[in-house]
Design a protein around this motif. Sequence first.
Motif, mmCIF file in Angstrom:
data_model
loop_
_atom_site.group_PDB
_atom_site.id
_atom_site.type_symbol
_atom_site.label_atom_id
_atom_site.label_comp_id
_atom_site.label_asym_id
_atom_site.label_seq_id
_atom_site.Cartn_x
_atom_site.Cartn_y
_atom_site.Cartn_z
ATOM 1 N N VAL A 23 0.785 -1.084 -0.270
ATOM 2 C CA VAL A 23 0.256 0.387 -0.039
ATOM 3 C C VAL A 23 0.928 1.719 0.153
ATOM 4 C CG1 VAL A 23 -1.454 1.675 1.462
ATOM 5 C CG2 VAL A 23 -1.905 -1.602 0.818
ATOM 6 N N ARG A 24 2.086 1.223 0.442
ATOM 7 C CA ARG A 24 2.622 2.635 0.551
ATOM 8 C C ARG A 24 3.517 2.125 -0.364
ATOM 9 N NH1 ARG A 24 8.291 1.629 4.327
ATOM 10 N NH2 ARG A 24 8.802 0.769 2.011
ATOM 11 N N GLU B 235 1.114 7.629 -6.520
ATOM 12 C CA GLU B 235 0.169 8.671 -6.227
ATOM 13 C C GLU B 235 0.798 9.882 -6.108
ATOM 14 O OE1 GLU B 235 -3.534 8.313 -4.226
ATOM 15 O OE2 GLU B 235 -3.196 6.335 -3.525
ATOM 16 N N ALA B 236 1.670 9.399 -5.171
ATOM 17 C CA ALA B 236 3.309 11.032 -5.128
ATOM 18 C C ALA B 236 3.579 11.529 -6.194
ATOM 19 C CB ALA B 236 4.018 10.712 -3.724
ATOM 20 N N LEU B 237 3.972 10.152 -6.968
ATOM 21 C CA LEU B 237 4.641 10.265 -8.145
ATOM 22 C C LEU B 237 4.059 11.066 -9.467
ATOM 23 C CD1 LEU B 237 7.375 7.180 -8.029
ATOM 24 C CD2 LEU B 237 8.084 9.783 -8.280
ATOM 25 N N SER B 238 3.057 10.598 -8.969
ATOM 26 C CA SER B 238 2.077 11.249 -10.000
ATOM 27 C C SER B 238 1.584 12.726 -9.851
ATOM 28 C CB SER B 238 0.863 10.461 -10.836
ATOM 29 O OG SER B 238 -0.083 10.341 -9.163
ATOM 30 N N GLN C 66 -5.661 15.158 -2.877
ATOM 31 C CA GLN C 66 -4.213 14.119 -3.764
ATOM 32 C C GLN C 66 -2.972 14.355 -3.087
ATOM 33 O OE1 GLN C 66 -5.445 11.845 -6.348
ATOM 34 N NE2 GLN C 66 -6.873 12.354 -5.150
ATOM 35 N N MET C 67 -2.670 15.434 -2.260
ATOM 36 C CA MET C 67 -1.714 15.190 -1.589
ATOM 37 C C MET C 67 -1.269 14.561 -0.304
ATOM 38 S SD MET C 67 -1.193 19.544 -1.744
ATOM 39 C CE MET C 67 0.864 19.503 -0.804
ATOM 40 N N VAL C 68 -2.156 14.393 0.340
ATOM 41 C CA VAL C 68 -2.968 13.034 1.254
ATOM 42 C C VAL C 68 -1.972 12.251 1.201
ATOM 43 C CG1 VAL C 68 -4.239 12.593 2.665
ATOM 44 C CG2 VAL C 68 -4.941 14.284 1.942
ATOM 45 N N PRO C 69 -2.517 11.159 -0.048
ATOM 46 C CA PRO C 69 -1.795 9.826 -0.252
ATOM 47 C C PRO C 69 0.014 10.121 -0.317
ATOM 48 C CG PRO C 69 -3.390 9.514 -1.189
ATOM 49 C CD PRO C 69 -3.203 11.512 -1.142
ATOM 50 N N LEU D 234 -4.125 6.115 7.007
ATOM 51 C CA LEU D 234 -5.494 5.651 7.148
ATOM 52 C C LEU D 234 -6.583 6.703 6.016
ATOM 53 C CD1 LEU D 234 -5.946 4.373 10.965
ATOM 54 C CD2 LEU D 234 -6.125 3.219 8.890
ATOM 55 N N ALA D 235 -6.217 7.737 6.350
ATOM 56 C CA ALA D 235 -6.721 9.211 5.659
ATOM 57 C C ALA D 235 -6.642 8.754 4.410
ATOM 58 C CB ALA D 235 -6.374 10.490 5.881
ATOM 59 N N ALA D 236 -5.664 8.403 3.923
ATOM 60 C CA ALA D 236 -5.481 8.313 2.428
ATOM 61 C C ALA D 236 -6.421 7.431 2.107
ATOM 62 C CB ALA D 236 -3.818 7.897 1.742
ATOM 63 N N SER D 237 -5.667 6.359 2.764
ATOM 64 C CA SER D 237 -6.878 4.879 2.510
ATOM 65 C C SER D 237 -8.195 5.153 2.245
ATOM 66 C CB SER D 237 -6.350 3.635 3.760
ATOM 67 O OG SER D 237 -5.255 3.447 3.355
ATOM 68 N N VAL D 238 -9.026 6.004 3.483
ATOM 69 C CA VAL D 238 -10.372 6.589 3.148
ATOM 70 C C VAL D 238 -10.559 6.674 2.071
ATOM 71 C CG1 VAL D 238 -11.666 7.440 4.655
ATOM 72 C CG2 VAL D 238 -10.719 6.639 6.055
ATOM 73 N N LEU D 239 -9.246 7.668 1.740
ATOM 74 C CA LEU D 239 -9.759 8.149 0.321
ATOM 75 C C LEU D 239 -9.773 7.615 -1.002
ATOM 76 C CD1 LEU D 239 -9.553 11.468 -0.960
ATOM 77 C CD2 LEU D 239 -7.016 11.328 -1.056
#
Length: 542
Positions: free
Chosen positions: A8-9, A15-18, A61-64, A83-88
Amino acid sequence: MGQLGKFVRFCFGLEALSLIAGIPIFLIAAFRLSLKLGWQQASSTLFLITEMLALGMLALQMVPAIAWWTLKKGNRHARVWALAASVLNVLPLPAVSRSWMIFSGLKHSPAGLISALIGVAGLIAFSRGPVVSQVADAAKPKPQRLPGDGTSKAAERLAGVVAVAWLFFCLHFWRVWGRGQHLRQSDFLVWVAEVQVAVLICIAIHEFGHVLAGWASDMKLRSFQVGPFRWSHRRGKWKFKLLASMGGVTGMAPTRLTNVRGRSAFFTFGGPVASLVLAGIGCIATLAAKGHFWEGSWTLLSIIATIASLDFMVNLIPQKPEAQYSDGARIYQLVTNGPWAQVEQAFSMVASSLVTSRRPRDYDIDVLHAAGNFLARGDRGMLLRLYSCTHYLDTGQVPEAVASLQEAETLYEGGALQSPAGICALFVFLNAIFKRDVAAAELWWQRLQAHRDIDYDAEYWQARASILWLQGQTDEARAACESGYALALELPAAGAYDYTRSGFDALRDALNEPPPVALADMLNAIASEEVAAEPEAVPEAT
């Protein structure tokens, strides 16, 4: 963090790269939207609402990206962000709002399903408690940059900028080129799988380049790791092991010690050269894929070309991304002939005892001392002092060996060692037989027993026999000694293993003596004698 959490990381990292590429795309879209919904064409309220929604999507999109960064650094708030990124990812947001969708065509990717799977996996992985391993790693003091290693923060930042810029340039180029050639774009899940395969191929070719260069430099292969697959040559046999890692490592031992610096530099440079050759082959194969039988694999070939070329460029920049130095840093250290060249010579000298008749008594103690004085901390500093200890023992200088042993014990960390249990076993044996320190031997035995991955080799039985002898179980100690010696006889004919076999002679001599008494037991015995010697109290007359 388990394997699911690491996966998951990795997705959060994508997502961070994109997001980096998504920011300019967002700015262009916002500019066009401003022209289309300007103050003259639409009401100010509609314009502001549209702009706020767009900014909100970008902020989400900054959360992940923050989750990936905090997980990597072991931040104490990493679990909350994960957890916040997972919920997103679970939320049913439009596909166009997913920044990572730039990696794949929308018509081929079920964006909602992919995001939901990532989100559910994240909730499962990070809802069980704190990310213990990452927080523990962050709690350790970060190793300081040593002088003369050729690395710097500026070089590491440059490596990061080059990596990101080259990655997105290649992804954009191959995507546009593929569309121009009317080649089919891979689905997102297929693309992720192709990335993993390409990474393994690039690592394998890079490490095989080291192997070829080492063979050409009269070296023998001792270990080879490609991603989670590791082969190591120990006690005359090759062993395979699965690791939770995606790195690559090649360990080779020199058969001669002439011109160690030059041959080590040639061995190190073999990896980047192999990556450059692979990048050229992958690029040519991709450009020629149209109309050939490998046309369906053009995406995989383009990813291989991208990663291999990236590895060639970034790996030659002197840096220390994790525990190991980059090839560029090692080449710099060897070419400049500074203190790090002495460290390389020291470890090459010790490694040669695994494949030649050279014993610890043949080590150049001045080289070990010079390298040890430079590396005053860390696992490698501990190993250098331990090698000095074995040299002194093999030459009969027991007081000097004990002094080196005490220095090595103070530097033990065990984090980056390949076999920390084996080091603990050696500490047990040395403290019991040569130092005659009962408390220290028992402490290291407890640390040895705490390890889950114990190798029951000759050194382990030396430690077991030593601790049984200290406990007064002489018969059991003799049986353990003979069990270990039987394993030692099966070791190859090399100097390091001859030294291991000679250790059983010292162990047998100790077993013929009474075990030393611990200081606590001695004090208790003295106290008991004093109590027994006290005269009985005389009753008082009433």
